[in-house]
Design a protein around this motif. Structure first.
Motif, PDB file in Angstrom:
ATOM      1  N   LEU A 112     -11.656   9.123  -1.464  1.00  0.00           N
ATOM      2  CA  LEU A 112     -11.644  10.488  -0.942  1.00  0.00           C
ATOM      3  C   LEU A 112     -10.675  11.315  -1.790  1.00  0.00           C
ATOM      4  N   GLN A 113     -10.681  12.628  -1.574  1.00  0.00           N
ATOM      5  CA  GLN A 113      -9.839  13.520  -2.374  1.00  0.00           C
ATOM      6  C   GLN A 113      -8.370  13.369  -1.976  1.00  0.00           C
ATOM      7  N   HIS A 114      -7.512  13.341  -2.953  1.00  0.00           N
ATOM      8  CA  HIS A 114      -6.077  13.187  -2.705  1.00  0.00           C
ATOM      9  C   HIS A 114      -5.451  14.487  -2.191  1.00  0.00           C
ATOM     10  N   GLY A 115      -4.454  14.316  -1.318  1.00  0.00           N
ATOM     11  CA  GLY A 115      -3.570  15.404  -0.946  1.00  0.00           C
ATOM     12  C   GLY A 115      -4.141  16.496  -0.068  1.00  0.00           C
ATOM     13  N   ILE A 116      -5.234  16.223   0.649  1.00  0.00           N
ATOM     14  CA  ILE A 116      -5.862  17.286   1.441  1.00  0.00           C
ATOM     15  C   ILE A 116      -5.863  17.010   2.938  1.00  0.00           C
ATOM     16  N   TYR A 117      -5.417  15.830   3.354  1.00  0.00           N
ATOM     17  CA  TYR A 117      -5.555  15.453   4.762  1.00  0.00           C
ATOM     18  C   TYR A 117      -4.242  15.608   5.524  1.00  0.00           C
ATOM     19  N   ASP A 118      -4.356  16.170   6.719  1.00  0.00           N
ATOM     20  CA  ASP A 118      -3.206  16.267   7.613  1.00  0.00           C
ATOM     21  C   ASP A 118      -2.853  14.909   8.208  1.00  0.00           C
ATOM     22  N   ALA A 119      -3.866  14.050   8.348  1.00  0.00           N
ATOM     23  CA  ALA A 119      -3.646  12.723   8.915  1.00  0.00           C
ATOM     24  C   ALA A 119      -4.624  11.742   8.301  1.00  0.00           C
ATOM     25  N   VAL A 120      -4.168  10.496   8.164  1.00  0.00           N
ATOM     26  CA  VAL A 120      -5.007   9.423   7.645  1.00  0.00           C
ATOM     27  C   VAL A 120      -4.907   8.239   8.609  1.00  0.00           C
ATOM     28  N   LEU A 121      -6.061   7.766   9.065  1.00  0.00           N
ATOM     29  CA  LEU A 121      -6.114   6.592   9.930  1.00  0.00           C
ATOM     30  C   LEU A 121      -6.432   5.363   9.097  1.00  0.00           C
ATOM     31  N   LEU A 122      -5.652   4.328   9.296  1.00  0.00           N
ATOM     32  CA  LEU A 122      -5.882   3.038   8.649  1.00  0.00           C
ATOM     33  C   LEU A 122      -5.808   1.999   9.771  1.00  0.00           C
ATOM     34  N   LEU A 123      -6.827   2.024  10.648  1.00  0.00           N
ATOM     35  CA  LEU A 123      -6.760   1.265  11.890  1.00  0.00           C
ATOM     36  C   LEU A 123      -7.490  -0.067  11.839  1.00  0.00           C
ATOM     37  N   GLY A 124      -7.901  -0.496  10.656  1.00  0.00           N
ATOM     38  CA  GLY A 124      -8.596  -1.771  10.570  1.00  0.00           C
ATOM     39  C   GLY A 124      -8.428  -2.526   9.268  1.00  0.00           C
ATOM     40  N   PRO A 125      -8.322  -1.827   8.140  1.00  0.00           N
ATOM     41  CA  PRO A 125      -8.347  -2.529   6.858  1.00  0.00           C
ATOM     42  C   PRO A 125      -7.275  -3.592   6.676  1.00  0.00           C
ATOM     43  N   LEU A 126      -6.058  -3.373   7.196  1.00  0.00           N
ATOM     44  CA  LEU A 126      -5.002  -4.359   6.968  1.00  0.00           C
ATOM     45  C   LEU A 126      -5.222  -5.651   7.741  1.00  0.00           C
ATOM     46  N   TYR A 127      -6.153  -5.636   8.691  1.00  0.00           N
ATOM     47  CA  TYR A 127      -6.491  -6.865   9.413  1.00  0.00           C
ATOM     48  C   TYR A 127      -7.081  -7.918   8.486  1.00  0.00           C
ATOM     49  N   HIS A 128      -7.651  -7.475   7.365  1.00  0.00           N
ATOM     50  CA  HIS A 128      -8.440  -8.392   6.531  1.00  0.00           C
ATOM     51  C   HIS A 128      -7.951  -8.495   5.100  1.00  0.00           C
ATOM     52  N   LEU A 129      -6.818  -7.926   4.789  1.00  0.00           N
ATOM     53  CA  LEU A 129      -6.261  -8.031   3.436  1.00  0.00           C
ATOM     54  C   LEU A 129      -5.177  -9.093   3.447  1.00  0.00           C
ATOM     55  N   VAL A 130      -5.488 -10.260   2.887  1.00  0.00           N
ATOM     56  CA  VAL A 130      -4.599 -11.411   3.054  1.00  0.00           C
ATOM     57  C   VAL A 130      -3.434 -11.412   2.072  1.00  0.00           C
ATOM     58  N   GLU A 131      -3.538 -10.662   0.992  1.00  0.00           N
ATOM     59  CA  GLU A 131      -2.441 -10.595   0.025  1.00  0.00           C
ATOM     60  C   GLU A 131      -1.536  -9.410   0.343  1.00  0.00           C
ATOM     61  N   ASP A 132      -0.234  -9.626   0.297  1.00  0.00           N
ATOM     62  CA  ASP A 132       0.700  -8.540   0.562  1.00  0.00           C
ATOM     63  C   ASP A 132       0.499  -7.395  -0.421  1.00  0.00           C
ATOM     64  N   SER A 133       0.211  -7.719  -1.667  1.00  0.00           N
ATOM     65  CA  SER A 133       0.001  -6.669  -2.677  1.00  0.00           C
ATOM     66  C   SER A 133      -1.198  -5.791  -2.317  1.00  0.00           C
ATOM     67  N   GLU A 134      -2.218  -6.373  -1.704  1.00  0.00           N
ATOM     68  CA  GLU A 134      -3.383  -5.592  -1.279  1.00  0.00           C
ATOM     69  C   GLU A 134      -3.013  -4.639  -0.145  1.00  0.00           C
ATOM     70  N   ARG A 135      -2.200  -5.113   0.777  1.00  0.00           N
ATOM     71  CA  ARG A 135      -1.787  -4.251   1.887  1.00  0.00           C
ATOM     72  C   ARG A 135      -0.932  -3.092   1.378  1.00  0.00           C
ATOM     73  N   VAL A 136      -0.086  -3.366   0.409  1.00  0.00           N
ATOM     74  CA  VAL A 136       0.715  -2.300  -0.192  1.00  0.00           C
ATOM     75  C   VAL A 136      -0.202  -1.286  -0.870  1.00  0.00           C
ATOM     76  N   THR A 137      -1.184  -1.765  -1.619  1.00  0.00           N
ATOM     77  CA  THR A 137      -2.126  -0.860  -2.295  1.00  0.00           C
ATOM     78  C   THR A 137      -2.901  -0.026  -1.290  1.00  0.00           C
ATOM     79  N   ALA A 138      -3.354  -0.651  -0.202  1.00  0.00           N
ATOM     80  CA  ALA A 138      -4.127   0.069   0.814  1.00  0.00           C
ATOM     81  C   ALA A 138      -3.313   1.206   1.424  1.00  0.00           C
ATOM     82  N   VAL A 139      -2.071   0.933   1.785  1.00  0.00           N
ATOM     83  CA  VAL A 139      -1.239   1.974   2.386  1.00  0.00           C
ATOM     84  C   VAL A 139      -0.898   3.049   1.346  1.00  0.00           C
ATOM     85  N   ALA A 140      -0.626   2.640   0.127  1.00  0.00           N
ATOM     86  CA  ALA A 140      -0.331   3.616  -0.929  1.00  0.00           C
ATOM     87  C   ALA A 140      -1.528   4.525  -1.178  1.00  0.00           C
ATOM     88  N   ASN A 141      -2.733   3.957  -1.184  1.00  0.00           N
ATOM     89  CA  ASN A 141      -3.929   4.770  -1.376  1.00  0.00           C
ATOM     90  C   ASN A 141      -4.120   5.740  -0.211  1.00  0.00           C
TER      91      ASN A 141
END
Length: 282
Positions: A112-141
């Motif tokens: 999605l486009q960067h820097g345009i959202y007032d809020a971002v929901l990440l209510l499921g993806p971290l349930y399935h990312l088994v590597e810590d580096s992936e979870r960091v990338t997901a939240v950073a994105n």
């Protein structure tokens, strides 16, 4: 080893119908989570990205409140279910539609486009990312999508939730899968092959580790505003009976959980799901 996205997508393509109805049988989780989101946002319509939002239960609820919501999920099957609901609303002439629906991976910074959202929901993806580096990338994105001072809502599954589940359903697994659980209790990785479903890749966490995850990785870019139990003290399927209650009864219980039993340190361990509320620094 990185989490295979095709395995996660296939899992939810198979579990689609159950995912569509899950929050109907866990109504306290739904209401507490929506109130958590609403309390953190202004009353005016906000632009919201729901990343990993499945069939759109939260996305449509927020659209009903007047927010402008873009829904993204890894599973084509779940996006198809969301599209069916979108089409029903269009056919009925309703205006509370999602702005967009798309298949995408939270690990892809271009979803999605960067820097345009007032809020971002990440209510499921971290349930399935088994590597810590992936979870960091997901939240950073997810953070890149938000405006300065935008709000992120990031959910985790508690290790205690899985232990409660097997204690009720298959208590012998703690012995028969002794080696598996010795490792699981250390790192939270739940990786198994399940007949009829395929490879399951899950990540569950100890409550105390959630705050460390953010302070260790995002202290300079985000402020952790609160950590909340999405079920209050009614984790472990204790809220399912309330799905048959009158709306005012259900709302009274959800309000009690939110106001009295969802943020205290002594209550977080009762959660199946934990939601972290973060503010992106300007």
């Amino acid at each position: 080893m990185p989490t295979p996205p095709t395995d996660v997508a296939n899992l939810y393509n198979i579990l689609g119908a159950g995912e569509l109805s899950r929050l109907d049988t866990h109504p306290v989780e739904l209401l507490v989570t929506l109130r958590t989101i609403n309390e953190a946002l202004p009353l005016t319509p906000q632009r919201i990205a729901d990343v990993g939002g499945g069939p759109g239960k939260y996305a449509f609820a927020l659209a009903d409140q007047g927010h402008l919501v873009d829904l993204v999920d890894l599973s084509p099957g779940l996006i198809q279910l969301a599209q069916i609901e979108q089409d029903k609303r269009k056919a009925a002439g309703k205006e509370n539609l999602l702005q967009s629906l798309s298949v995408g991976n939270v690990l892809d910074p271009t979803i999605l486009q960067h820097g345009i959202y007032d809020a971002v929901l990440l209510l499921g993806p971290l349930y399935h990312l088994v590597e810590d580096s992936e979870r960091v990338t997901a939240v950073a994105n997810a953070a890149r999508l938000a405006k300065p001072n935008g709000v992120l809502f990031v959910a985790f599954i508690s290790i205690a939730a899985h232990l409660r589940d097997i204690a009720m359903r298959e208590p012998e697994r703690l012995i028969t899968d002794k080696e598996f659980y010795a490792k699981y209790l250390q790192d939270g990785r739940y990786e198994k092959f399940k007949p009829g479903i395929g490879n399951v890749h899950g990540f569950h966490t100890q409550v105390g580790n959630v705050k460390f995850f953010f302070t260790d990785n995002f202290a300079g870019t985000m402020e952790l505003m609160e950590l909340r139990s999405q079920e209050g003290i009614l984790g472990g399927n204790l809220d399912t009976a309330l799905s048959k209650s009158q709306p005012q009864v259900l709302q009274a219980w959800a309000d009690l959980m939110y106001e009295k039993y969802s943020t205290g340190e002594e209550h977080l361990g009762c959660a199946d799901h934990l939601i972290a509320v973060l503010k992106k620094r300007s």
